[in-house]
Design a protein around this motif. Structure first.
Motif, PDB file in Angstrom:
ATOM      1  N   LYS A 192       1.023   4.167   4.433  1.00  0.00           N
ATOM      2  CA  LYS A 192       0.855   4.515   3.009  1.00  0.00           C
ATOM      3  C   LYS A 192       0.793   3.671   1.877  1.00  0.00           C
ATOM      4  N   ARG A 193       0.188   3.958   0.697  1.00  0.00           N
ATOM      5  CA  ARG A 193      -0.164   3.319  -0.345  1.00  0.00           C
ATOM      6  C   ARG A 193       1.140   2.819  -0.891  1.00  0.00           C
ATOM      7  N   ALA A 194       2.495   3.274  -0.938  1.00  0.00           N
ATOM      8  CA  ALA A 194       3.554   2.550  -1.346  1.00  0.00           C
ATOM      9  C   ALA A 194       3.870   1.316  -0.481  1.00  0.00           C
ATOM     10  N   VAL A 195       3.826   1.331   0.866  1.00  0.00           N
ATOM     11  CA  VAL A 195       3.700   0.098   1.526  1.00  0.00           C
ATOM     12  C   VAL A 195       3.096  -0.730   1.408  1.00  0.00           C
ATOM     13  N   ARG A 196       1.817  -0.451   1.466  1.00  0.00           N
ATOM     14  CA  ARG A 196       0.712  -1.380   1.310  1.00  0.00           C
ATOM     15  C   ARG A 196       0.782  -2.006  -0.169  1.00  0.00           C
ATOM     16  N   ASP A 197       1.148  -1.349  -1.332  1.00  0.00           N
ATOM     17  CA  ASP A 197       1.355  -1.830  -2.332  1.00  0.00           C
ATOM     18  C   ASP A 197       2.685  -2.882  -2.546  1.00  0.00           C
ATOM     19  N   ALA A 198       3.907  -2.476  -1.962  1.00  0.00           N
ATOM     20  CA  ALA A 198       5.075  -3.260  -1.720  1.00  0.00           C
ATOM     21  C   ALA A 198       4.651  -4.615  -1.248  1.00  0.00           C
ATOM     22  N   GLU A 199       4.022  -4.478   0.017  1.00  0.00           N
ATOM     23  CA  GLU A 199       3.884  -5.503   0.970  1.00  0.00           C
ATOM     24  C   GLU A 199       2.673  -6.265   0.698  1.00  0.00           C
ATOM     25  N   GLY A 245      -0.996  -6.633  13.637  1.00  0.00           N
ATOM     26  CA  GLY A 245      -2.355  -6.020  13.697  1.00  0.00           C
ATOM     27  C   GLY A 245      -3.281  -6.298  12.281  1.00  0.00           C
ATOM     28  N   VAL A 246      -4.431  -5.453  12.159  1.00  0.00           N
ATOM     29  CA  VAL A 246      -5.181  -5.754  11.100  1.00  0.00           C
ATOM     30  C   VAL A 246      -5.221  -4.460  10.533  1.00  0.00           C
ATOM     31  N   ASP A 287      -7.916   7.227   0.412  1.00  0.00           N
ATOM     32  CA  ASP A 287      -7.243   5.997   0.959  1.00  0.00           C
ATOM     33  C   ASP A 287      -6.485   6.006   2.119  1.00  0.00           C
ATOM     34  N   TRP A 288      -7.034   6.253   3.257  1.00  0.00           N
ATOM     35  CA  TRP A 288      -6.298   6.341   4.386  1.00  0.00           C
ATOM     36  C   TRP A 288      -6.429   5.062   5.072  1.00  0.00           C
ATOM     37  N   TYR A 289      -5.372   4.386   5.231  1.00  0.00           N
ATOM     38  CA  TYR A 289      -5.404   3.002   5.754  1.00  0.00           C
ATOM     39  C   TYR A 289      -4.494   3.186   7.031  1.00  0.00           C
ATOM     40  N   PHE A 290      -5.099   2.366   8.125  1.00  0.00           N
ATOM     41  CA  PHE A 290      -3.973   2.266   9.309  1.00  0.00           C
ATOM     42  C   PHE A 290      -4.151   0.931   9.916  1.00  0.00           C
ATOM     43  N   THR A 291      -3.295   0.618  10.843  1.00  0.00           N
ATOM     44  CA  THR A 291      -3.295  -0.454  11.741  1.00  0.00           C
ATOM     45  C   THR A 291      -3.343  -0.014  13.103  1.00  0.00           C
ATOM     46  N   ALA A 292      -3.910  -0.682  14.219  1.00  0.00           N
ATOM     47  CA  ALA A 292      -3.790  -0.162  15.498  1.00  0.00           C
ATOM     48  C   ALA A 292      -2.731  -0.945  16.458  1.00  0.00           C
ATOM     49  N   LEU A 293      -2.199   0.080  17.215  1.00  0.00           N
ATOM     50  CA  LEU A 293      -1.097  -0.730  17.880  1.00  0.00           C
ATOM     51  C   LEU A 293      -2.003  -1.495  19.201  1.00  0.00           C
ATOM     52  N   PRO A 294      -1.376  -2.465  19.779  1.00  0.00           N
ATOM     53  CA  PRO A 294      -1.971  -2.981  21.109  1.00  0.00           C
ATOM     54  C   PRO A 294      -2.236  -2.190  22.174  1.00  0.00           C
ATOM     55  N   LEU A 295      -3.221  -2.363  23.003  1.00  0.00           N
ATOM     56  CA  LEU A 295      -3.506  -1.373  24.003  1.00  0.00           C
ATOM     57  C   LEU A 295      -2.289  -1.281  24.992  1.00  0.00           C
ATOM     58  N   GLU A 296      -1.622  -2.380  25.268  1.00  0.00           N
ATOM     59  CA  GLU A 296      -0.582  -2.375  26.239  1.00  0.00           C
ATOM     60  C   GLU A 296       0.559  -1.474  25.746  1.00  0.00           C
ATOM     61  N   LEU A 297       0.981  -1.516  24.420  1.00  0.00           N
ATOM     62  CA  LEU A 297       1.882  -0.695  23.694  1.00  0.00           C
ATOM     63  C   LEU A 297       1.446   0.616  23.852  1.00  0.00           C
ATOM     64  N   LEU A 301      -0.459  -5.437   1.028  1.00  0.00           N
ATOM     65  CA  LEU A 301      -1.378  -5.166   2.365  1.00  0.00           C
ATOM     66  C   LEU A 301      -3.007  -5.087   1.941  1.00  0.00           C
ATOM     67  N   ALA A 302      -3.970  -5.499   2.491  1.00  0.00           N
ATOM     68  CA  ALA A 302      -5.390  -5.277   1.778  1.00  0.00           C
ATOM     69  C   ALA A 302      -6.196  -4.876   3.209  1.00  0.00           C
ATOM     70  N   ASP A 303      -7.306  -4.288   2.734  1.00  0.00           N
ATOM     71  CA  ASP A 303      -8.156  -3.982   4.158  1.00  0.00           C
ATOM     72  C   ASP A 303      -8.638  -5.334   4.583  1.00  0.00           C
ATOM     73  N   GLY A 304      -8.448  -5.174   6.174  1.00  0.00           N
ATOM     74  CA  GLY A 304      -9.063  -6.491   6.620  1.00  0.00           C
ATOM     75  C   GLY A 304      -8.079  -7.508   6.766  1.00  0.00           C
ATOM     76  N   GLY A 305      -6.807  -7.300   6.279  1.00  0.00           N
ATOM     77  CA  GLY A 305      -5.726  -8.356   6.261  1.00  0.00           C
ATOM     78  C   GLY A 305      -4.669  -8.070   7.252  1.00  0.00           C
ATOM     79  N   SER A 306      -3.976  -8.896   7.609  1.00  0.00           N
ATOM     80  CA  SER A 306      -3.020  -8.856   8.545  1.00  0.00           C
ATOM     81  C   SER A 306      -1.811  -8.075   8.330  1.00  0.00           C
ATOM     82  N   VAL A 307      -1.182  -7.666   9.241  1.00  0.00           N
ATOM     83  CA  VAL A 307       0.374  -7.041   9.127  1.00  0.00           C
ATOM     84  C   VAL A 307       1.076  -7.267  10.394  1.00  0.00           C
ATOM     85  N   SER A 308       2.373  -7.334  10.099  1.00  0.00           N
ATOM     86  CA  SER A 308       3.347  -7.613  11.193  1.00  0.00           C
ATOM     87  C   SER A 308       4.228  -6.558  11.044  1.00  0.00           C
TER      88      SER A 308
END
Length: 98
Positions: free
Chosen positions: A74-81, A7-8, A19-29, A83-90
């Motif tokens: 959450k911030r702890a995950v974004r910092d540890a991994e 996701g993004v 600082d609320w950040y998310f990623t969207a699940l695919p529509l099928e999922l 992750l940045a706004d507009g970046g990809s995430v698995s």
């Protein structure tokens, strides 16, 4: 139910004061999750266990305006991994409700 998806990362536009950040699940999922019989929870949330890289946590996914569920990052995950706004995430996701 277990799933993996890419996701993004995006910031929640409705709350620019936080600082609320998310990623969207695919529509099928999202459609599969919506079809799982389960107790009704606040805001239509569904409990999940999520993993991004080495970070794992329990949270909930929430229905979004476009029919897809969104996963809060959450911030702890974004910092540890790194992750940045507009970046990809698995994401590895295990649905706990249902």
């Amino acid at each position: 139910m277990n799933a993996e998806f890419d996701g993004v990362v995006f910031r929640w536009d409705a709350r620019t004061d936080s600082d609320w950040y998310f990623t969207a699940l695919p529509l099928e999922l999202s459609e599969l999750i919506r079809g799982i019989p389960r107790p009704t929870r606040g805001f239509g949330s569904v409990r999940v266990h999520a993993r991004v890289g080495a970070s794992a946590w329990r949270t909930s996914v929430f229905p979004g305006a476009d029919g897809r569920y969104v996963l809060p990052l959450k911030r702890a995950v974004r910092d540890a991994e790194h992750l940045a706004d507009g970046g990809s995430v698995s994401v590895e996701l295990q649905v706990l409700d249902g």
